[in-house]
Design a protein around this motif. Structure first.
Motif, PDB file in Angstrom:
ATOM      1  N   GLU A 136       0.704  -1.197   0.070  1.00  0.00           N
ATOM      2  CA  GLU A 136      -0.019  -0.160   0.112  1.00  0.00           C
ATOM      3  C   GLU A 136       0.800   1.030   0.099  1.00  0.00           C
ATOM      4  O   GLU A 136       1.685   1.700   0.969  1.00  0.00           O
ATOM      5  N   GLU A 141      -0.583   5.099   2.551  1.00  0.00           N
ATOM      6  CA  GLU A 141      -0.352   4.852   4.004  1.00  0.00           C
ATOM      7  C   GLU A 141       1.407   5.005   4.001  1.00  0.00           C
ATOM      8  O   GLU A 141       1.580   5.615   5.036  1.00  0.00           O
ATOM      9  N   LEU A 143       2.833   8.425   4.063  1.00  0.00           N
ATOM     10  CA  LEU A 143       2.223   9.368   4.882  1.00  0.00           C
ATOM     11  C   LEU A 143       3.473   9.829   5.836  1.00  0.00           C
ATOM     12  O   LEU A 143       4.272   8.825   6.321  1.00  0.00           O
ATOM     13  N   GLU A 150       0.096  11.496   9.527  1.00  0.00           N
ATOM     14  CA  GLU A 150      -0.424  10.381  10.268  1.00  0.00           C
ATOM     15  C   GLU A 150      -1.156  10.751  11.502  1.00  0.00           C
ATOM     16  O   GLU A 150      -2.327  10.475  11.949  1.00  0.00           O
ATOM     17  N   ILE A 158      -3.953  13.159  11.074  1.00  0.00           N
ATOM     18  CA  ILE A 158      -5.396  12.253  10.773  1.00  0.00           C
ATOM     19  C   ILE A 158      -6.055  11.713  11.867  1.00  0.00           C
ATOM     20  O   ILE A 158      -7.091  11.769  12.139  1.00  0.00           O
ATOM     21  N   LEU A 204      -9.523  11.942  13.526  1.00  0.00           N
ATOM     22  CA  LEU A 204     -10.266  10.730  13.974  1.00  0.00           C
ATOM     23  C   LEU A 204     -10.727  10.471  15.375  1.00  0.00           C
ATOM     24  O   LEU A 204     -11.792  10.183  15.837  1.00  0.00           O
ATOM     25  N   ILE A 222     -12.055   6.962  16.697  1.00  0.00           N
ATOM     26  CA  ILE A 222     -11.057   6.178  17.325  1.00  0.00           C
ATOM     27  C   ILE A 222     -10.742   6.414  18.839  1.00  0.00           C
ATOM     28  O   ILE A 222     -11.286   7.799  19.141  1.00  0.00           O
ATOM     29  N   ILE A 272      -6.666  -4.118   2.796  1.00  0.00           N
ATOM     30  CA  ILE A 272      -7.052  -2.968   2.231  1.00  0.00           C
ATOM     31  C   ILE A 272      -6.411  -2.945   0.618  1.00  0.00           C
ATOM     32  O   ILE A 272      -5.308  -2.805   0.575  1.00  0.00           O
ATOM     33  N   ARG A 292      -8.680   5.172   5.290  1.00  0.00           N
ATOM     34  CA  ARG A 292      -7.828   4.305   5.108  1.00  0.00           C
ATOM     35  C   ARG A 292      -6.970   4.061   6.341  1.00  0.00           C
ATOM     36  O   ARG A 292      -6.569   3.000   6.882  1.00  0.00           O
ATOM     37  N   VAL A 293      -6.716   5.190   6.904  1.00  0.00           N
ATOM     38  CA  VAL A 293      -6.055   5.332   8.464  1.00  0.00           C
ATOM     39  C   VAL A 293      -6.848   4.556   9.264  1.00  0.00           C
ATOM     40  O   VAL A 293      -6.406   3.665  10.193  1.00  0.00           O
ATOM     41  N   LEU A 294      -8.130   4.856   9.298  1.00  0.00           N
ATOM     42  CA  LEU A 294      -9.071   4.596  10.274  1.00  0.00           C
ATOM     43  C   LEU A 294      -9.366   2.881  10.187  1.00  0.00           C
ATOM     44  O   LEU A 294      -9.163   2.045  11.119  1.00  0.00           O
ATOM     45  N   ARG A 319      -7.250   0.714   9.296  1.00  0.00           N
ATOM     46  CA  ARG A 319      -5.839   0.137   9.565  1.00  0.00           C
ATOM     47  C   ARG A 319      -5.861   0.158  10.917  1.00  0.00           C
ATOM     48  O   ARG A 319      -5.534  -0.841  11.800  1.00  0.00           O
ATOM     49  N   GLU A 320      -6.185   1.170  11.785  1.00  0.00           N
ATOM     50  CA  GLU A 320      -6.441   1.456  12.992  1.00  0.00           C
ATOM     51  C   GLU A 320      -7.199   0.298  13.580  1.00  0.00           C
ATOM     52  O   GLU A 320      -7.025  -0.407  14.597  1.00  0.00           O
TER      53      GLU A 320
END
Lengths: 73, 382
Positions: free
Chosen positions: A48, A51, A54, A59, A62, A66, A72, B2, B176-178, B180-181
């Motif tokens: 990927e 990511e 980043l 990161e 972001i 979130l 999260i 993903i 995408r980050v979410l 992965r988390e």
């Protein structure tokens, strides 16, 4: 993709697997085994990029958003 | 796992920092093209990678390839052109290679480098994209009102635009980050513009059975009178998720994107976009993105046969209904009983009840969802 961006490789595959794969690729609508194999490798092997590219700061920014939105903990 | 973004790389044309400061100053000296809200939404989507691999509005080779072959000129699947229309008067004196500022209202949204200026046949566009020239089709009507020339070129986003429920909109890099988390690897997208009834819940849970997570992804943006307000859709889904979904299995996020009502072509477009958000699967309805009777039943499913290389898997889950004999929500694949035992869910009937402040029966809509919609006051666009 230009032909100069491609490499020719020799791969030894079990005959039965190869024949099944050729058939599967044809059924799925790919024009050649080469096209089918390229698609599979793209899906499975390539990392990927997004990511990975980043920066840690981006990161974290972001993740902070979130977190603030409750996505999260 | 993903999936990679469409074309391999997630586009980011959002300009920040010193480069943005410089471009904002330069933009004030550039020729200005005024753009509609819909085109401004396209600009924002391009810049945030929703339309990856597109980095700008399409040049003619891509436009024609998408129109005729449903692929970009590099053979990558793409079904809906993303084009910027201009009047000849607006563009007079501007030549290929020039930069122009795109202004919506009083805001300079972006700068575009003009790579190509070309003509288009709007009737040809409508016939290919909407499969009709009928002006009663909302997409055709909009197309015919568009300007006479198209310009293709790279976009640099300088300023975000205003849109509803901004705090609930996530961009592809964020989901995408979410994901992965959350350590999700199989993620199903669900496209919607409605508040959820039990038919939606059935379809979503059928998909969730084999997936790690579900992305409920309401389209945000322009709506027609009588549609649910964006805020109400979110309140309704929040009630549903809180009471009826296991914890940590659902992400509810808005998607700012234009709706075309292009049926099968738009179903594929929705799939490509959700791949960019990191989804591995997408639920496709029998009449996905359809309107009226312009598309044949199941056409939104069969079109996927032409795209073995899409990189996201469509899920064709049949429409759910309540069967009195089965005693629950089922679909034609799993219910052996006749039509006399089946109660079909009508979106129009649900709207009428909610408009009158009445709660639909529990086999149609969860009471918590109905309450959230009714308590929202006026749930519909005036």
């Amino acid at each position: 993709m230009a032909s100069e961006d491609k490499v020719r490789v020799e791969v030894l595959l079990p005959k039965e697997l190869y024949e099944k794969a050729v058939e599967r690729g044809r059924e799925a609508g790919f024009n050649s085994f080469n096209e089918f194999l390229t698609f599979l490798l793209e899906q499975i092997v390539e990392e990927e990029e997004t990511e990975a590219s980043l920066s840690p700061e981006d990161e974290e920014r972001i993740k902070e958003r979130l977190r603030s939105l409750g996505y999260i903990d | 796992m993903i999936p990679k973004p469409h074309g391999g790389k997630l586009v980011n044309r959002v300009v920040t920092g010193e480069k943005r400061d410089r471009l904002v100053l330069e933009a004030e000296e550039l020729p200005v093209l005024s753009i509609s809200y819909e085109r401004a939404v396209d600009v924002v989507d391009i810049a945030h990678g929703v339309f990856s691999p597109l980095e700008g509005f399409m040049v003619q080779s891509d436009y024609l390839s998408v129109l005729h072959d449903m692929r970009l000129s590099n053979d990558l699947p793409w079904t809906i052109p993303v084009v910027l229309d201009v009047d000849p008067d607006e563009i007079s004196g501007i030549k290929e290679g020039d930069y122009v500022a795109l202004k919506h209202g009083e805001t300079i949204v972006a700068v575009v480098r003009i790579d190509e200026i070309y003509g288009w046949d709007k009737r040809e566009y409508a016939e290919h994209i909407y499969k009709t020239l009928d002006l009663r089709h909302p997409g055709v009507a909009k197309t015919m009102k568009r300007k006479e020339l198209l310009v293709g070129g790279l976009v640099d986003l300088l300023n975000e635009i205003e849109y509803p429920v901004k705090h609930r909109v996530l961009w592809p890099i964020e989901t995408r980050v979410l994901f992965r988390e959350k350590k999700w690897e199989r993620i199903v997208a669900f496209q919607t513009r409605n508040v959820p009834h039990l038919g939606h819940e059935y379809v979503q849970k059928a998909a969730l059975t084999f997936a790690d997570g579900l992305l409920i992804h309401p389209l945000i943006g322009w709506k027609k009178p009588g549609d649910y307000r964006d805020e109400v859709i979110f309140m309704a889904y929040e009630a549903l998720i809180k009471h009826y979904y296991p914890r940590d299995t659902v992400v509810l996020a808005g998607l700012l994107m234009n709706m075309h009502y292009a049926g099968p072509r738009e179903a594929v477009h929705h799939a490509i976009v959700r791949k960019n958000f990191g989804c591995t699967h997408i639920i496709i309805g029998r009449d996905h993105a359809g309107v009226g009777n312009y598309y044949a039943p199941y056409e939104a499913w069969t079109i996927f046969n032409e795209f073995p290389d899409l990189g996201i898997t469509p899920l064709f889950i049949r429409e759910a209904f309540y069967c009195k004999k089965c005693g629950g929500m089922v679909n034609e694949k799993v219910c052996p009983h006749g039509e006399e035992h089946r109660i079909r869910i009508s979106g129009t009937a649900i709207r009428d009840m909610l408009r009158r402040g009445k709660t639909p029966p529990e086999y149609v809509m969860r009471p918590e969802v109905a309450r959230a919609v009714i308590e929202a006051g006026n749930p519909f666009i005036e």
